[in-house]
Design a protein around this motif. Structure first.
Motif, PDB file in Angstrom:
ATOM      1  N   LEU A  54       0.814  -1.223   0.000  1.00 28.61           N
ATOM      2  CA  LEU A  54       0.000   0.000   0.000  1.00 28.61           C
ATOM      3  C   LEU A  54       0.846   1.270   0.000  1.00 28.61           C
ATOM      4  O   LEU A  54       0.312   2.373   0.024  1.00 28.61           O
ATOM      5  N   GLY A  55       2.161   1.101   0.006  1.00 27.90           N
ATOM      6  CA  GLY A  55       3.043   2.276  -0.088  1.00 27.90           C
ATOM      7  C   GLY A  55       3.229   3.011   1.226  1.00 27.90           C
ATOM      8  O   GLY A  55       3.495   4.216   1.231  1.00 27.90           O
ATOM      9  N   PHE A  56       3.077   2.297   2.374  1.00 25.54           N
ATOM     10  CA  PHE A  56       3.291   2.954   3.669  1.00 25.54           C
ATOM     11  C   PHE A  56       4.699   3.546   3.742  1.00 25.54           C
ATOM     12  O   PHE A  56       5.653   2.991   3.181  1.00 25.54           O
ATOM     13  N   GLY A  57       4.811   4.640   4.504  1.00 26.25           N
ATOM     14  CA  GLY A  57       6.117   5.255   4.709  1.00 26.25           C
ATOM     15  C   GLY A  57       6.920   4.551   5.787  1.00 26.25           C
ATOM     16  O   GLY A  57       8.144   4.597   5.784  1.00 26.25           O
ATOM     17  N   GLY A  58       6.227   3.907   6.741  1.00 25.91           N
ATOM     18  CA  GLY A  58       6.946   3.208   7.811  1.00 25.91           C
ATOM     19  C   GLY A  58       5.997   2.697   8.864  1.00 25.91           C
ATOM     20  O   GLY A  58       4.821   3.074   8.901  1.00 25.91           O
ATOM     21  N   LEU A  59       6.518   1.824   9.735  1.00 27.31           N
ATOM     22  CA  LEU A  59       5.713   1.244  10.822  1.00 27.31           C
ATOM     23  C   LEU A  59       6.518   1.240  12.111  1.00 27.31           C
ATOM     24  O   LEU A  59       7.739   1.091  12.080  1.00 27.31           O
ATOM     25  N   ASN A  60       5.804   1.362  13.225  1.00 24.90           N
ATOM     26  CA  ASN A  60       6.351   0.972  14.525  1.00 24.90           C
ATOM     27  C   ASN A  60       5.676  -0.326  14.928  1.00 24.90           C
ATOM     28  O   ASN A  60       4.537  -0.591  14.553  1.00 24.90           O
ATOM     29  N   LEU A  61       6.408  -1.116  15.709  1.00 26.41           N
ATOM     30  CA  LEU A  61       5.859  -2.369  16.234  1.00 26.41           C
ATOM     31  C   LEU A  61       5.954  -2.340  17.748  1.00 26.41           C
ATOM     32  O   LEU A  61       6.947  -1.868  18.299  1.00 26.41           O
ATOM     33  N   THR A  62       4.916  -2.853  18.409  1.00 32.35           N
ATOM     34  CA  THR A  62       4.966  -2.926  19.860  1.00 32.35           C
ATOM     35  C   THR A  62       4.502  -4.310  20.301  1.00 32.35           C
ATOM     36  O   THR A  62       4.354  -5.226  19.470  1.00 32.35           O
ATOM     37  N   ILE A  63       4.315  -4.475  21.626  1.00 31.58           N
ATOM     38  CA  ILE A  63       3.946  -5.785  22.179  1.00 31.58           C
ATOM     39  C   ILE A  63       2.741  -6.358  21.435  1.00 31.58           C
ATOM     40  O   ILE A  63       1.796  -5.616  21.205  1.00 31.58           O
ATOM     41  N   PRO A  64       2.727  -7.618  21.011  1.00 31.38           N
ATOM     42  CA  PRO A  64       3.721  -8.679  21.199  1.00 31.38           C
ATOM     43  C   PRO A  64       4.495  -8.981  19.908  1.00 31.38           C
ATOM     44  O   PRO A  64       4.832 -10.137  19.660  1.00 31.38           O
ATOM     45  N   LEU A  65       4.808  -7.969  19.116  1.00 32.25           N
ATOM     46  CA  LEU A  65       5.268  -8.223  17.745  1.00 32.25           C
ATOM     47  C   LEU A  65       6.770  -8.003  17.521  1.00 32.25           C
ATOM     48  O   LEU A  65       7.296  -8.368  16.466  1.00 32.25           O
ATOM     49  N   LYS A  66       7.441  -7.378  18.494  1.00 21.36           N
ATOM     50  CA  LYS A  66       8.818  -6.921  18.228  1.00 21.36           C
ATOM     51  C   LYS A  66       9.771  -8.076  17.903  1.00 21.36           C
ATOM     52  O   LYS A  66      10.633  -7.933  17.049  1.00 21.36           O
ATOM     53  N   GLU A  67       9.618  -9.200  18.595  1.00 19.90           N
ATOM     54  CA  GLU A  67      10.546 -10.327  18.362  1.00 19.90           C
ATOM     55  C   GLU A  67      10.179 -11.053  17.066  1.00 19.90           C
ATOM     56  O   GLU A  67      11.040 -11.394  16.254  1.00 19.90           O
ATOM     57  N   ALA A  68       8.880 -11.278  16.875  1.00 23.53           N
ATOM     58  CA  ALA A  68       8.410 -12.028  15.703  1.00 23.53           C
ATOM     59  C   ALA A  68       8.783 -11.320  14.402  1.00 23.53           C
ATOM     60  O   ALA A  68       8.958 -11.954  13.358  1.00 23.53           O
ATOM     61  N   ALA A  69       8.938 -10.001  14.463  1.00 23.72           N
ATOM     62  CA  ALA A  69       9.195  -9.217  13.248  1.00 23.72           C
ATOM     63  C   ALA A  69      10.503  -9.599  12.568  1.00 23.72           C
ATOM     64  O   ALA A  69      10.665  -9.390  11.357  1.00 23.72           O
ATOM     65  N   LEU A  70      11.440 -10.171  13.328  1.00 24.92           N
ATOM     66  CA  LEU A  70      12.747 -10.525  12.738  1.00 24.92           C
ATOM     67  C   LEU A  70      12.597 -11.471  11.549  1.00 24.92           C
ATOM     68  O   LEU A  70      13.444 -11.496  10.660  1.00 24.92           O
ATOM     69  N   GLN A  71      11.512 -12.265  11.514  1.00 24.32           N
ATOM     70  CA  GLN A  71      11.312 -13.196  10.380  1.00 24.32           C
ATOM     71  C   GLN A  71      10.873 -12.490   9.100  1.00 24.32           C
ATOM     72  O   GLN A  71      10.949 -13.060   8.030  1.00 24.32           O
ATOM     73  N   TYR A  72      10.343 -11.278   9.249  1.00 25.92           N
ATOM     74  CA  TYR A  72       9.698 -10.643   8.092  1.00 25.92           C
ATOM     75  C   TYR A  72      10.447  -9.437   7.535  1.00 25.92           C
ATOM     76  O   TYR A  72      10.019  -8.851   6.545  1.00 25.92           O
ATOM     77  N   VAL A  73      11.524  -9.013   8.243  1.00 26.82           N
ATOM     78  CA  VAL A  73      12.248  -7.830   7.778  1.00 26.82           C
ATOM     79  C   VAL A  73      13.741  -8.135   7.732  1.00 26.82           C
ATOM     80  O   VAL A  73      14.197  -9.085   8.357  1.00 26.82           O
ATOM     81  N   GLU A  74      14.479  -7.313   7.011  1.00 28.18           N
ATOM     82  CA  GLU A  74      15.947  -7.398   7.037  1.00 28.18           C
ATOM     83  C   GLU A  74      16.390  -6.482   8.184  1.00 28.18           C
ATOM     84  O   GLU A  74      16.381  -5.255   8.047  1.00 28.18           O
ATOM     85  N   ALA A  75      16.725  -7.093   9.324  1.00 25.19           N
ATOM     86  CA  ALA A  75      17.039  -6.285  10.513  1.00 25.19           C
ATOM     87  C   ALA A  75      18.495  -5.842  10.503  1.00 25.19           C
ATOM     88  O   ALA A  75      19.365  -6.566  10.008  1.00 25.19           O
ATOM     89  N   ASP A  76      18.765  -4.652  11.073  1.00 27.61           N
ATOM     90  CA  ASP A  76      20.160  -4.216  11.179  1.00 27.61           C
ATOM     91  C   ASP A  76      20.816  -4.954  12.348  1.00 27.61           C
ATOM     92  O   ASP A  76      20.164  -5.697  13.088  1.00 27.61           O
ATOM     93  N   GLN A  77      22.128  -4.734  12.494  1.00 27.42           N
ATOM     94  CA  GLN A  77      22.893  -5.557  13.443  1.00 27.42           C
ATOM     95  C   GLN A  77      22.408  -5.384  14.882  1.00 27.42           C
ATOM     96  O   GLN A  77      22.270  -6.364  15.622  1.00 27.42           O
ATOM     97  N   LEU A  78      22.111  -4.130  15.276  1.00 30.98           N
ATOM     98  CA  LEU A  78      21.678  -3.888  16.655  1.00 30.98           C
ATOM     99  C   LEU A  78      20.339  -4.581  16.928  1.00 30.98           C
ATOM    100  O   LEU A  78      20.162  -5.229  17.965  1.00 30.98           O
TER     101      LEU A  78
END
Ligand code: NAP
Length: 275
Positions: A54-78
């Motif tokens: 849909l062309g979103f500019g960005g998202l924040n994630l909060t409980i309970p999604l922060k850990e699960a998100a690692l499967q769906y995005v290219e995360a930076d080192q930190l």
């Protein structure tokens, strides 16, 4: 065209991110809309792919999604080290993940303590926020003690840092606190509605200790009341960290300098209104 942004989580109704980012976009005259979306862990992959389509500019994630998100995005080192993502940006290469909680806490502490290299920090808690803070402080050269009621959890986190030890919440706490420059409460103890609870009382504090409670609801937690009773000169509420982590997300998405004062005012107004 109007850009869409959002925060995903469950529960999500009480998130302060929509008022904070809406105020930021308005003050810079940007045509953008920031909305809360109730999304379960099972729906997260679809939600991120949908927002990208849909062309979103960005998202924040909060409980309970922060850990699960690692499967769906290219995360930076930190974010990978911390094991949690709270910010998603949509790039031509796909969704990119970041963790701005640690950056937010470091910025707060640098404002009051300057260079953090060589400082001794006692962190209460070993949950998501504590991890983000601990990895960031470790990278900044601080010496960290992790104190958690689940000692094994504290040990697991301390082992992954370069200069850290783990303790429980028993008698060792007083000894470690006596040697600390900074005390951070990164547990949910003291958060509304259990506002009379604190893991540390005035007797264990000294006036030159910096006391930072990342809980922001209520603003003046029991821990901070105890710190003032002990004559502590530098007490920090959780609002600044909330604002700075949001500001770091804002900068990742827009490359614009975030209007910090506007964001902080929006959060404080919302807290006064609800609290
Ligand atoms: P989390 O992952 O669920 O971790 C909760 C932590 O609190 C764990 O270390 C847990 O210990 C500890 N804890 C909970 N109840 C306790 C009790 N009765 N006695 C002792 N320890 C207790 O939560 P989180 O995401 O890290 O969030 C923690 C708090 O930080 C929340 O209040 C949240 O609102 C706040 N926060 C603020 C900001 C900000 O920007 N200011 C950002 C993120 C989070 P165990 O390991 O033993 O379970």
């Amino acid at each position: 065209m109007r850009k869409l942004y959002g925060v995903l989580g469950d529960p999500i109704a009480h998130s302060l991110s929509p008022v904070m980012h809406t105020a930021a976009f308005a003050s810079l005259g940007m045509d953008a809309l920031y909305l809360p979306f109730r999304v379960s862990r099972e729906q997260l992959g679809d939600a991120i792919r949908g927002a990208a389509s849909l062309g979103f500019g960005g998202l924040n994630l909060t409980i309970p999604l922060k850990e699960a998100a690692l499967q769906y995005v290219e995360a930076d080192q930190l974010a990978k080290q911390i094991g949690a993502v709270n910010t998603v940006a949509f790039t031509t290469g796909g969704p990119a993940g970041y963790n701005t909680d640690g950056r937010g806490s470091l910025q707060v502490l640098r404002e009051v303590a300057g260079d953090l290299a060589g400082t001794t920090v006692l962190i209460l808690g070993a949950g998501g926020a504590a991890k983000a803070i601990a990895f960031s402080l470790d990278a900044a050269g601080a010496s960290v003690t992790i104190a958690d009621r689940t000692r094994a959890r504290a040990e697991e986190l301390a082992h992954r840092l370069t200069n850290a030890v783990a303790i429980g919440l028993g008698s060792e706490l007083a000894t470690k606190l006596a040697a600390a420059d900074i005390l951070i409460n990164a547990t949910s103890v003291g958060m509304h509605p259990r506002v009379d609870e604190t893991l540390v009382t005035a007797e264990l504090m000294r006036p030159d200790l910096v006391v930072f409670d990342i809980v922001y609801n209520p603003l003046e937690t029991k821990l901070l009341q105890e710190a003032r009773r002990a004559g502590v000169k530098t007490c920090i509420t959780g609002v600044k960290m909330l604002v700075y982590q949001g500001a770091a997300s804002f900068k990742i998405w827009t490359s614009q300098e975030p209007p910090i004062a506007v964001m902080e005012r929006a959060v404080l107004d919302a807290l006064r209104h609800t609290g």
